[in-house]
Scaffold this active site. Structure first.
Site, PDB file in Angstrom:
ATOM      1  N   TYR A  35     -43.163  22.081  87.501  1.00 47.85           N
ATOM      2  CA  TYR A  35     -43.654  21.285  88.633  1.00 47.85           C
ATOM      3  C   TYR A  35     -45.060  20.754  88.355  1.00 47.85           C
ATOM      4  CZ  TYR A  35     -45.343  20.041  93.265  1.00 47.85           C
ATOM      5  OH  TYR A  35     -45.891  19.359  94.327  1.00 47.85           O
ATOM      6  N   LYS A 115     -32.457  23.948  54.843  1.00 47.24           N
ATOM      7  CA  LYS A 115     -31.865  22.610  54.710  1.00 47.24           C
ATOM      8  C   LYS A 115     -31.164  22.282  56.023  1.00 47.24           C
ATOM      9  CE  LYS A 115     -29.046  19.599  51.884  1.00 47.24           C
ATOM     10  NZ  LYS A 115     -28.426  18.947  53.049  1.00 47.24           N
ATOM     11  N   CYS A 404       8.213   4.719  60.419  1.00 47.40           N
ATOM     12  CA  CYS A 404       6.848   4.639  60.954  1.00 47.40           C
ATOM     13  C   CYS A 404       6.840   5.101  62.405  1.00 47.40           C
ATOM     14  CB  CYS A 404       6.331   3.202  60.847  1.00 47.40           C
ATOM     15  SG  CYS A 404       4.734   2.943  61.655  1.00 47.40           S
TER      16      CYS A 404
END
Length: 662
Positions: A35, A115, A404
């Site tokens: 605050y 790293k 397909c």
């Protein structure tokens, strides 16, 4: 209106907030309540609104962000930002130590750093004030991302008085695990695509056009190096200087006096990996002595004095719920594992690569199996094995479908017996993928045309082929759910910009089998214009360095198809201008170099590749047509002949200055 505050009070408030930020974001020790901090910030903003002429570049309000320009200017780095070579085994690690000791003649001290899996950046200060930040880019040039970098709360916007007048720090921008989960939760809430991993999220945030939005995501930075006239002879000491000047460094760097200490530290850090607040994929090992670093030098791609020791990929166990089929832009059917969601290497994984039918058969992977999943290079999840002890009864070996899954056309098996392809030219899956690739990154890079937008435009019948992109109208886009006037204008503007297409990007965008960015660049450099590329003979294509028989045959076959010719002609008629390739001005351009002797800072093959990349040629023998002889240690008879012909002699440093003038 007369101000309630003086400029001195304003500057004092800036300093208070600056100290509060440092305590909270760097020292992780809040000295005031949220605050009270917010009240101070509101007060600062009110003063700056009343007195904009008082605002300083290091004001804490700069972190709140503003809108940045729609493009990120490309700027040359002060020094190249090279990558670091990787090692995955102790044998590779010992090879590195041996090379270093052989070159230096002694065993040096090493510094170890975490790293962090993030985005590398370079941040420049002048007179103690942050003035510019660049992405790594291609290592020679990067994009100016200053506005978004300023939003990183742990990064000082100004430095103490004892800092150098000119300083550049380099570091990794990343997200903590907890922050990453919050970002993806917000993405799900907004029905936007989730980020695959924290690294992608960091990269995407640095490219946001709204720095205000970037500020809300809470990026982090960890510094791993600095460039200044006041650097000490020890890399470790330079890091400690950076820390003193207020820069964040995650994980205390370690100094190791011996190789045994290095190996011990690697094991210790791996044991702490899960306790860290962010993702790491290894440890960077650097020769600590700065003069020794200079003696070891660099290759065209990486530093010889540093090595990234990568830990073994994390592994998780989960259930393979199904095997789905994806149809790519060239019609190839690729099996994908649908998994029970599991947390792995910092992200939630529900799909993984299975590569191809042959790989599934080799590993005997079946639907319902308990499988082991790893992240290849910590990025792409893959199924690496099966727990046979947990295999349910009644499972069946998986086989590739004969039709397909999208257009239901019959599939064919390629001559390599591994690739299975849908050859239906009207298959919507292949067409959509081809269009996505055409407009994507590394191709024409048309913003705001993602998968959902392209699929919707395809379903509406607005687009069927890549050339249809250039026919899209305002009316077409307004049919896409969620698109408003501003979104429409942005897309149309991007499409118009893409009509001025550099030759190499245009070739890459076509999606020719086996032709990626590198081959597209080689074609552009060789032929210079689109007409010459399209008319190239098989023999001419094969003569280009780096293009083998298979790639050359694919290129020739592609440009001999009538559909290809018609589609490209249609693009040109719609205003697409494929820009001829212009070689950048370079002192290497068109020059012939011959190398003799042993080079210290790069191998001969690396030097030759760098010369060719700059537009030069490499000869095998000295003649009157030779422009330069590059001489290393123990030169041969070429040196004497070059002297006789009065050919300019370069040492290795001379060559590096020509290759990397900046």
């Amino acid at each position: 209106m007369e101000s309630m505050y003086s400029r001195e009070q304003y500057l004092s408030l800036c300093k208070e907030l600056e100290k509060d930020d440092y305590c909270y974001y760097v020292l992780h020790n809040a000295v005031i309540s949220d605050y009270d901090y917010d009240m101070k910030m509101q007060k600062l903003l009110a003063i700056e609104a009343q007195h904009p002429e008082w605002k300083v570049l290091w004001s804490p309000s700069m972190r709140l962000g503003d809108r940045v320009s729609g493009n990120f200017p490309v700027v040359a780095h002060s020094h190249p930002m090279l990558s670091i070579a990787n090692a995955y085994t102790l044998e590779e690690l010992n090879d590195f130590f041996s090379r270093v000791e052989k070159t230096l003649g002694y065993a040096p001290i090493y510094t170890l750093e975490l790293k962090i899996d993030g985005i590398a950046v370079a941040i420049r200060y002048e007179q103690g004030i942050l003035v510019q930040a660049l992405s790594r880019g291609n290592g020679q040039k990067g994009e100016d991302i200053t506005a978004n970098i300023r939003t990183i709360r742990s990064l000082p916007l100004r430095l103490p008085k004892d800092a150098p007048e000119f300083l550049e720090v380099r570091g990794e921008v990343f997200f903590k695990r907890e922050t990453f989960e919050q970002i993806n939760a917000a993405q799900r809430q907004a029905e936007k695509p989730e980020f695959a991993n924290p690294r992608n999220a960091a990269g995407g945030t640095l490219k946001l056009l709204s720095a205000k939005e970037a500020a809300q995501r809470n990026l982090e930075l960890s510094v791993y190096g600095s460039l200044s006239d006041e650097n000490t002879e020890s890399h470790y000491d330079n890091l400690m200087l950076c820390k003193r000047w207020g820069f964040p460094i995650f994980g205390q760097p370690r100094q190791c006096q011996t190789i045994a200490e290095v190996v011990k530290s690697l094991d210790e850090i791996e044991g702490l990996r899960d306790q860290l607040p962010m993702e790491i994929d290894g440890v960077v090992i650097k020769v600590d002595d700065v003069e020794a670093q200079k003696a070891l030098g660099m290759t065209a791609k990486h530093y010889r004095w540093a090595l990234a020791y990568k830990y073994a990929p994390e592994r998780a166990e989960t259930i393979l719920e199904n095997i789905l089929i994806q149809v790519g832009r060239t019609g190839v059917l690729t099996p994908v594992a649908k998994l029970s969601p599991v947390f792995l290497s910092g992200s939630r994984v529900s799909r993984a690569s299975l590569y191809n039918e042959e790989e599934i058969e080799r590993k005997d992977i079946r639907i319902g199996d308990t499988v082991y999943v790893e992240k290849g290079g910590e990025i792409i999840p893959k199924v690496v094995g099966v727990c046979l002890e947990k295999r349910p009864e009644g499972t069946q070996p998986w086989v590739m479908p004969e039709f397909c899954p999208v257009c239901h056309g019959k599939v064919t098996r390629e001559s390599d017996k591994v690739s299975v392809r849908c050859t239906n030219p009207l298959c919507s899956a292949g067409a959509i993928e081809k269009i996505r690739f055409f407009v994507g990154r590394g191709a024409l890079d048309i913003d705001h045309l993602g998968e959902k937008v392209i699929t919707k435009l395809f379903d509406l019948g607005v687009i069927h082929r890549c050339c249809d992109i250039f026919k899209i109208t305002e009316e077409d886009l307004l049919q896409v759910p969620g698109f408003k006037d501003k979104s429409v204008k942005n897309v149309l503007k991007s499409i118009e910009k893409a009509k001025q297409a550099p030759l190499d990007r245009f070739i890459a965008a076509l999606g020719i089998p086996y032709v990626g960015v590198r081959v597209a660049s080689a074609l552009a450099q060789h032929f210079l214009n689109l007409e010459a590329v399209m008319g190239a003979s098989l023999e001419e294509l094969k003569s280009i360095e780096g293009i083998g028989d298979k790639v050359a045959e694919s290129i020739e076959a592609y440009f001999n198809q009538q559909d290809t010719i018609e589609e490209i002609q249609k693009m040109l008629s719609l205003g697409v201008n494929v820009l001829p390739y212009h070689r950048e001005s370079s002192s290497c351009l068109g020059k012939t170099f011959v190398i003799t002797g042993t080079l210290k800072k790069m191998t001969r093959s690396e030097a030759e590749a760098s010369i060719r990349n700059c537009g030069g040629k490499v000869g095998s023998s000295v003649s009157k047509s030779t422009d330069y002889l590059v001489v290393g240690e123990d030169p041969g008879s070429k040196f004497k002949k070059a002297q006789e012909l009065e050919i300019p002699i370069l040492n290795e440093n001379d060559l590096l200055k020509i290759l990397y003038p900046n």
